[in-house]
Motif scaffolding. Structure first.
Motif, PDB file in Angstrom:
ATOM      1  N   SER A 102       0.793  -1.223   0.000  1.00 14.33           N
ATOM      2  CA  SER A 102       0.000   0.000   0.000  1.00 14.33           C
ATOM      3  C   SER A 102       0.826   1.273   0.000  1.00 14.33           C
ATOM      4  N   GLN A 103       2.145   1.148  -0.015  1.00 14.95           N
ATOM      5  CA  GLN A 103       2.993   2.338  -0.008  1.00 14.95           C
ATOM      6  C   GLN A 103       3.390   2.719  -1.431  1.00 14.95           C
ATOM      7  N   PHE A 104       3.440   4.001  -1.681  1.00 14.34           N
ATOM      8  CA  PHE A 104       3.652   4.526  -3.025  1.00 14.34           C
ATOM      9  C   PHE A 104       5.078   4.308  -3.514  1.00 14.34           C
ATOM     10  N   LEU A 105       5.211   3.670  -4.684  1.00 19.52           N
ATOM     11  CA  LEU A 105       6.503   3.424  -5.321  1.00 19.52           C
ATOM     12  C   LEU A 105       7.525   2.867  -4.333  1.00 19.52           C
ATOM     13  N   ALA A 106       7.138   1.807  -3.683  1.00 24.65           N
ATOM     14  CA  ALA A 106       7.966   1.235  -2.624  1.00 24.65           C
ATOM     15  C   ALA A 106       9.154   0.455  -3.196  1.00 24.65           C
ATOM     16  N   PRO A 107      10.385   0.770  -2.772  1.00 24.89           N
ATOM     17  CA  PRO A 107      11.563   0.083  -3.284  1.00 24.89           C
ATOM     18  C   PRO A 107      12.164  -0.971  -2.358  1.00 24.89           C
ATOM     19  N   THR A 108      11.548  -1.191  -1.193  1.00 23.17           N
ATOM     20  CA  THR A 108      12.146  -2.134  -0.249  1.00 23.17           C
ATOM     21  C   THR A 108      11.189  -3.263   0.089  1.00 23.17           C
ATOM     22  N   ARG A 109      11.782  -4.381   0.429  1.00 24.57           N
ATOM     23  CA  ARG A 109      11.029  -5.587   0.740  1.00 24.57           C
ATOM     24  C   ARG A 109      10.006  -5.368   1.852  1.00 24.57           C
ATOM     25  N   ALA A 110      10.413  -4.645   2.869  1.00 23.59           N
ATOM     26  CA  ALA A 110       9.562  -4.462   4.057  1.00 23.59           C
ATOM     27  C   ALA A 110       8.290  -3.684   3.762  1.00 23.59           C
ATOM     28  N   GLN A 111       8.255  -2.985   2.636  1.00 25.31           N
ATOM     29  CA  GLN A 111       7.092  -2.162   2.307  1.00 25.31           C
ATOM     30  C   GLN A 111       5.988  -2.939   1.600  1.00 25.31           C
ATOM     31  N   TYR A 112       6.213  -4.210   1.384  1.00 24.19           N
ATOM     32  CA  TYR A 112       5.226  -5.035   0.696  1.00 24.19           C
ATOM     33  C   TYR A 112       4.591  -6.032   1.660  1.00 24.19           C
ATOM     34  N   ASP A 113       3.296  -6.268   1.448  1.00 25.74           N
ATOM     35  CA  ASP A 113       2.529  -7.104   2.365  1.00 25.74           C
ATOM     36  C   ASP A 113       2.265  -8.511   1.843  1.00 25.74           C
ATOM     37  N   TYR A 114       2.214  -8.650   0.534  1.00 25.59           N
ATOM     38  CA  TYR A 114       1.901  -9.945  -0.068  1.00 25.59           C
ATOM     39  C   TYR A 114       2.931 -10.268  -1.135  1.00 25.59           C
ATOM     40  N   TRP A 115       3.218 -11.548  -1.257  1.00 18.44           N
ATOM     41  CA  TRP A 115       4.226 -12.012  -2.206  1.00 18.44           C
ATOM     42  C   TRP A 115       3.715 -13.227  -2.968  1.00 18.44           C
ATOM     43  N   GLY A 116       4.148 -13.307  -4.227  1.00 17.67           N
ATOM     44  CA  GLY A 116       3.884 -14.504  -4.990  1.00 17.67           C
ATOM     45  C   GLY A 116       4.925 -15.566  -4.687  1.00 17.67           C
ATOM     46  N   GLN A 117       4.776 -16.724  -5.328  1.00 22.14           N
ATOM     47  CA  GLN A 117       5.682 -17.844  -5.088  1.00 22.14           C
ATOM     48  C   GLN A 117       6.961 -17.735  -5.900  1.00 22.14           C
ATOM     49  N   GLY A 118       6.961 -16.900  -6.912  1.00 21.37           N
ATOM     50  CA  GLY A 118       8.155 -16.701  -7.718  1.00 21.37           C
ATOM     51  C   GLY A 118       8.166 -17.539  -8.982  1.00 21.37           C
ATOM     52  N   THR A 119       8.921 -17.062  -9.964  1.00 22.23           N
ATOM     53  CA  THR A 119       9.104 -17.792 -11.214  1.00 22.23           C
ATOM     54  C   THR A 119      10.589 -17.745 -11.567  1.00 22.23           C
ATOM     55  N   GLN A 120      11.117 -18.893 -11.980  1.00 22.89           N
ATOM     56  CA  GLN A 120      12.555 -18.997 -12.251  1.00 22.89           C
ATOM     57  C   GLN A 120      12.873 -18.459 -13.644  1.00 22.89           C
ATOM     58  N   VAL A 121      13.902 -17.652 -13.711  1.00 28.18           N
ATOM     59  CA  VAL A 121      14.447 -17.185 -14.980  1.00 28.18           C
ATOM     60  C   VAL A 121      15.900 -17.633 -15.043  1.00 28.18           C
ATOM     61  N   THR A 122      16.239 -18.343 -16.109  1.00 27.55           N
ATOM     62  CA  THR A 122      17.606 -18.824 -16.300  1.00 27.55           C
ATOM     63  C   THR A 122      18.133 -18.305 -17.627  1.00 27.55           C
ATOM     64  N   VAL A 123      19.257 -17.602 -17.566  1.00 25.62           N
ATOM     65  CA  VAL A 123      19.871 -17.042 -18.768  1.00 25.62           C
ATOM     66  C   VAL A 123      21.216 -17.732 -18.968  1.00 25.62           C
ATOM     67  N   SER A 124      21.294 -18.528 -19.999  1.00 25.72           N
ATOM     68  CA  SER A 124      22.551 -19.228 -20.281  1.00 25.72           C
ATOM     69  C   SER A 124      22.571 -19.675 -21.723  1.00 25.72           C
ATOM     70  N   SER A 125      23.770 -19.959 -22.183  1.00 27.72           N
ATOM     71  CA  SER A 125      23.918 -20.449 -23.548  1.00 27.72           C
ATOM     72  C   SER A 125      24.090 -21.967 -23.549  1.00 27.72           C
TER      73      SER A 125
END
Length: 125
Positions: A102-125
């Motif tokens: 709920s905080q405006f343009l929040a740049p830090t982890r502590a300012q967020y209340d809900y999180w998703g489970q995440g998605t893996q991104v792999t960059v390699s050749s």
């Protein structure tokens, strides 16, 4: 119940692009953001988008570390957040998380209340 679900991760060669999607449900949050965590490293802020109060528009802010390569966007009607990632590098390999708060343009982890489970991104050749 509030829920965030990320999608769009996967494997890509260096120089390639991916678009991540975060589908939010349960409510509309003022701020949605993207973070990532690489193996053995701390959670890193990437980008955030906040609703401009009284409007149906949003504004955004992006970390200098990915500015010019990563672009955030928000579809208010679909309650969805996107992260377009271009010119990907092996150092971009990480789990990418969507977060809501709920905080405006929040740049830090502590300012967020809900999180998703995440998605893996792999960059390699």
């Amino acid at each position: 119940q509030a829920q965030l679900v990320e999608s769009g991760g996967g494997w890509v060669q260096p120089g390639g692009s991916l678009r991540l999607t975060c589908t939010a449900s349960g409510r509309t949050w003022k701020t949605l953001g993207w973070f990532r965590q690489a193996p053995g490293k701390d959670l890193e802020f990437l980008s955030t988008a906040s609703i401009i109060e009284g409007t149906r528009s949003y504004t955004d802010d992006t970390s200098h570390s990915v500015k010019g390569r990563f672009f955030i966007s928000r579809d208010m009607a679909k309650n969805t957040l996107y992260l377009q990632m271009n010119s990907l590098k092996p150092d971009d390999t990480a789990v990418y998380f969507c977060a809501a708060g709920s905080q405006f343009l929040a740049p830090t982890r502590a300012q967020y209340d809900y999180w998703g489970q995440g998605t893996q991104v792999t960059v390699s050749s």
